[in-house]
Scaffold this active site. Sequence first.
Site, PDB file in Angstrom:
ATOM      1  N   PHE B 125      13.046  10.080   7.566  1.00  0.00           N
ATOM      2  CA  PHE B 125      11.834  11.115   7.325  1.00  0.00           C
ATOM      3  C   PHE B 125      12.404  12.677   7.840  1.00  0.00           C
ATOM      4  O   PHE B 125      12.942  12.758   8.551  1.00  0.00           O
ATOM      5  CB  PHE B 125      10.651  10.718   8.253  1.00  0.00           C
ATOM      6  CG  PHE B 125       9.333  11.356   7.948  1.00  0.00           C
ATOM      7  CD1 PHE B 125       8.930  11.184   6.821  1.00  0.00           C
ATOM      8  CD2 PHE B 125       9.088  12.539   8.846  1.00  0.00           C
ATOM      9  CE1 PHE B 125       7.434  11.813   6.513  1.00  0.00           C
ATOM     10  CE2 PHE B 125       7.853  13.170   8.586  1.00  0.00           C
ATOM     11  CZ  PHE B 125       6.988  13.003   7.317  1.00  0.00           C
ATOM     12  N   ASP B 196      14.297   5.275  14.817  1.00  0.00           N
ATOM     13  CA  ASP B 196      12.873   5.910  14.540  1.00  0.00           C
ATOM     14  C   ASP B 196      11.938   4.549  14.099  1.00  0.00           C
ATOM     15  O   ASP B 196      12.330   4.187  12.863  1.00  0.00           O
ATOM     16  CB  ASP B 196      12.562   7.140  13.650  1.00  0.00           C
ATOM     17  CG  ASP B 196      11.275   7.526  13.399  1.00  0.00           C
ATOM     18  OD1 ASP B 196      10.385   6.838  13.686  1.00  0.00           O
ATOM     19  OD2 ASP B 196      11.279   8.694  12.878  1.00  0.00           O
ATOM     20  N   TYR B 221       0.006   6.322  15.211  1.00  0.00           N
ATOM     21  CA  TYR B 221      -1.213   6.545  14.488  1.00  0.00           C
ATOM     22  C   TYR B 221      -1.148   5.659  12.986  1.00  0.00           C
ATOM     23  O   TYR B 221      -2.067   5.810  12.139  1.00  0.00           O
ATOM     24  CB  TYR B 221      -1.402   8.012  14.137  1.00  0.00           C
ATOM     25  CG  TYR B 221      -0.257   8.670  13.536  1.00  0.00           C
ATOM     26  CD1 TYR B 221       0.359   8.610  12.429  1.00  0.00           C
ATOM     27  CD2 TYR B 221       0.271   9.717  14.650  1.00  0.00           C
ATOM     28  CE1 TYR B 221       1.235   9.705  11.950  1.00  0.00           C
ATOM     29  CE2 TYR B 221       1.252  10.572  14.308  1.00  0.00           C
ATOM     30  CZ  TYR B 221       1.958  10.470  13.119  1.00  0.00           C
ATOM     31  OH  TYR B 221       3.065  11.114  12.804  1.00  0.00           O
ATOM     32  N   LYS B 222      -0.067   5.045  12.746  1.00  0.00           N
ATOM     33  CA  LYS B 222       0.063   4.433  11.381  1.00  0.00           C
ATOM     34  C   LYS B 222      -0.516   2.834  11.786  1.00  0.00           C
ATOM     35  O   LYS B 222      -1.644   2.597  11.914  1.00  0.00           O
ATOM     36  CB  LYS B 222       1.489   4.346  10.920  1.00  0.00           C
ATOM     37  CG  LYS B 222       2.032   5.725  10.758  1.00  0.00           C
ATOM     38  CD  LYS B 222       3.519   5.805  10.273  1.00  0.00           C
ATOM     39  CE  LYS B 222       3.960   7.175  10.093  1.00  0.00           C
ATOM     40  NZ  LYS B 222       3.531   7.820   8.925  1.00  0.00           N
ATOM     41  N   ARG B 370       2.123   5.180  -3.455  1.00  0.00           N
ATOM     42  CA  ARG B 370       2.790   4.282  -2.052  1.00  0.00           C
ATOM     43  C   ARG B 370       1.440   3.624  -1.435  1.00  0.00           C
ATOM     44  O   ARG B 370       0.289   4.220  -1.369  1.00  0.00           O
ATOM     45  CB  ARG B 370       3.170   5.317  -1.125  1.00  0.00           C
ATOM     46  CG  ARG B 370       3.827   4.526   0.120  1.00  0.00           C
ATOM     47  CD  ARG B 370       4.450   5.433   0.925  1.00  0.00           C
ATOM     48  NE  ARG B 370       3.482   6.293   1.713  1.00  0.00           N
ATOM     49  CZ  ARG B 370       3.826   6.810   2.866  1.00  0.00           C
ATOM     50  NH1 ARG B 370       5.024   6.757   3.395  1.00  0.00           N
ATOM     51  NH2 ARG B 370       2.786   7.612   3.619  1.00  0.00           N
TER      52      ARG B 370
END
Lengths: 411, 411
Positions: B125, B196, B221-222, B370
């Site tokens: 990312f 990560d 938060y995912k 996605r």
Amino acid sequence: MSTREACLGLDRDDPLRSCRDRFIIPEGTIYLDGNSLGVLPRGVAERLATTVKDEWAHSLITSWNDHSWFDLPRRIGDRLAKLIGAPAGTVVACDTISINVFKLLGAALRLRPDRRIVLSDTGNFPTDLYMAQGLIDFLGQSHRLKLVEPEDVEDAITEEIAVVLLTEVDYRTSRLHDMKALTRKAHDRGALVIWDLAHSAGALPVNLEGCEADFAVGCTYKYLNGGPGAPAFLYVRKDLQDRIVSPLFGWWSHARPFAFDLDYRPAEGIIRQQCGTQAILAMAALDAALDVWDDVDMHEVRAKSLAQSELFITRVETLCGKHGVKLVGPRDMTRRGSHVSFTCPQGYAVMQALIADKVIGDFRAPDMIRFGLTPLYTRFVDVWDAAGRLHAILEERGWNRPEWLEQKAVT
Amino acid sequence: MSTREACLGLDRDDPLRSCRDRFIIPEGTIYLDGNSLGVLPRGVAERLATTVKDEWAHSLITSWNDHSWFDLPRRIGDRLAKLIGAPAGTVVACDTISINVFKLLGAALRLRPDRRIVLSDTGNFPTDLYMAQGLIDFLGQSHRLKLVEPEDVEDAITEEIAVVLLTEVDYRTSRLHDMKALTRKAHDRGALVIWDLAHSAGALPVNLEGCEADFAVGCTYKYLNGGPGAPAFLYVRKDLQDRIVSPLFGWWSHARPFAFDLDYRPAEGIIRQQCGTQAILAMAALDAALDVWDDVDMHEVRAKSLAQSELFITRVETLCGKHGVKLVGPRDMTRRGSHVSFTCPQGYAVMQALIADKVIGDFRAPDMIRFGLTPLYTRFVDVWDAAGRLHAILEERGWNRPEWLEQKAVT
């Protein structure tokens, strides 16, 4: 101010009187710790509930755009800017003071590549010093942090200094630096200044633009009532914004974060100083908390703060001086921020007794009791009564409980 | 899986079936973006209200101790540790992924002073790469960031590499790195690894301890449903904790923060990786959000995720292949994370049409659509229906609206 009645009269005539109703304050408590954690403004709980139930739960991911979450740090920044004498587009709410010190100190040092000294004072809040120490340590000790006494800062600003890192109001003594004079001196000597406004923002008028300040950081959980650990903020003067990069190249500072480029390219403007994804719930609470300031004149806040400081100091000295309670910091009110500290024998135990008696202040080692005066919700009669209760505790040795005396050792 | 009825049957027999009731999900929406922002768990709004009204408003400053605010990041860390195969005392919730990458990369580089290369891949990312770039830039380019294709990482781990910085699951392709093999290779070559876990934590079983991982970061938060911009976390293997210092010497990482010493002295243990004061409202929300995991077996989550991935891929390829929709990333399910991406002509407009039809996924430039599969609340029938609606939109050219086609240019 010689009577409680007179204090009640001052409260009746107080132009900020209506502001107290904007907060939820526990019944019967005299809260003199708003310099550490501000009280809850009305409307914050409701805003949080809306953010959770209507935005997060209902609109989900689309809220980043549809409810402008992504832009919230900058919009809050513009609201904060008005409270610290800064133009729109120069402030952003983000991260913590510690992180923001690191960003701006890193950026500032690169603007002065030929200089090696960061100047600060022994009255600065330790995390600012630690961040400077960490940064310098990381650079392999090519730089150094020079610490002087607060009153020696002006003389210590020489042409060797790269960056001056100062907290305007001393978290212990309440001593107020002369932001304008020190900034001018620094600029005369070719140095940059980072001002920490932790105990200034919402406590007294700040005029960053008028002082031609380079950089500032601050927090919002004290006088700005944003909630425990609420987001910090930072300020960068307009002409410096596109000339600096911090060491923290987070994606929220990228020119095109949603292009997901592999290479960093900094955004223009104040958002260049953002870093990672921000806590939107905390931001929403802060945004709502700032509503209380919309019609407040910071000069009225200052006038009331100084009058309350004077009242409190006079009364504590009169009543408690014989118990060894001594004022810390300047006696000249105009050289002070909005909290008052005293050294006090058995200070830790005394503060516990006060808190048990519903007067909430705090204690700073080794022997300091500290009281914040927050004019939006502190009344003159609160100040009067707090001094009276402190006196009663000292007279009656009300602090003399084993658990409080013992606790002191571990604090 | 050849019929919608069969999907309903799978949902009836799903051992995780009851978990869906732990969340508040908008009626009629098929939400396939929990890999970007998880839905609201029940109990979070109530916990926030309690934190605001009972703790902040009522107990005020004393809540730092009385309601254990100060310790919340570490306690949450212990809860997160259980979800990522880490022992207690090795994880702390704090700051953002970006900041945490900087801390750990800074710390790790100092453990390998003779090496100059940070290795990462083009599927990482971007903020992780940007933070590495910023850190290296700040060090005056004494180091460099080497980027290779994800499949070339293993071969690129040589004895020149100081630190390998990888995201386990690719945010676009869903490609899953082999954490154990790459960590072992890195250790064989004397390098350290920072993992990560942004798209791993809560999505699939992670075994940091079993892999002998050095460092990790992640977000909540995912798949962990902590709320928009919820606090990140970091992990440091026990034996490394007291051997490293990050460049960020914030006061919450000090051995005695309330001694207010002028000099930094690092705490022992995982809290050495804290920095500044944390947002307690966001922490409280996260703490409540983690309740949904208390009885969840991550292997069941994985099994369901893989079955749903296979169903979705098969059905989208069958229905939409003729419209040019193509799978991105591995076809071997065991090499994937829990989201599925396809390249899709007019992908931006197609995703807007899907969202308008209440199937929420997202778009990643230049042409990728996605979909996140979150087994705690995604049903097989949702997966079935989402593919069907995508097919209908493509068949009917339902994406062909000027505002969507135009929007694409600015994304």
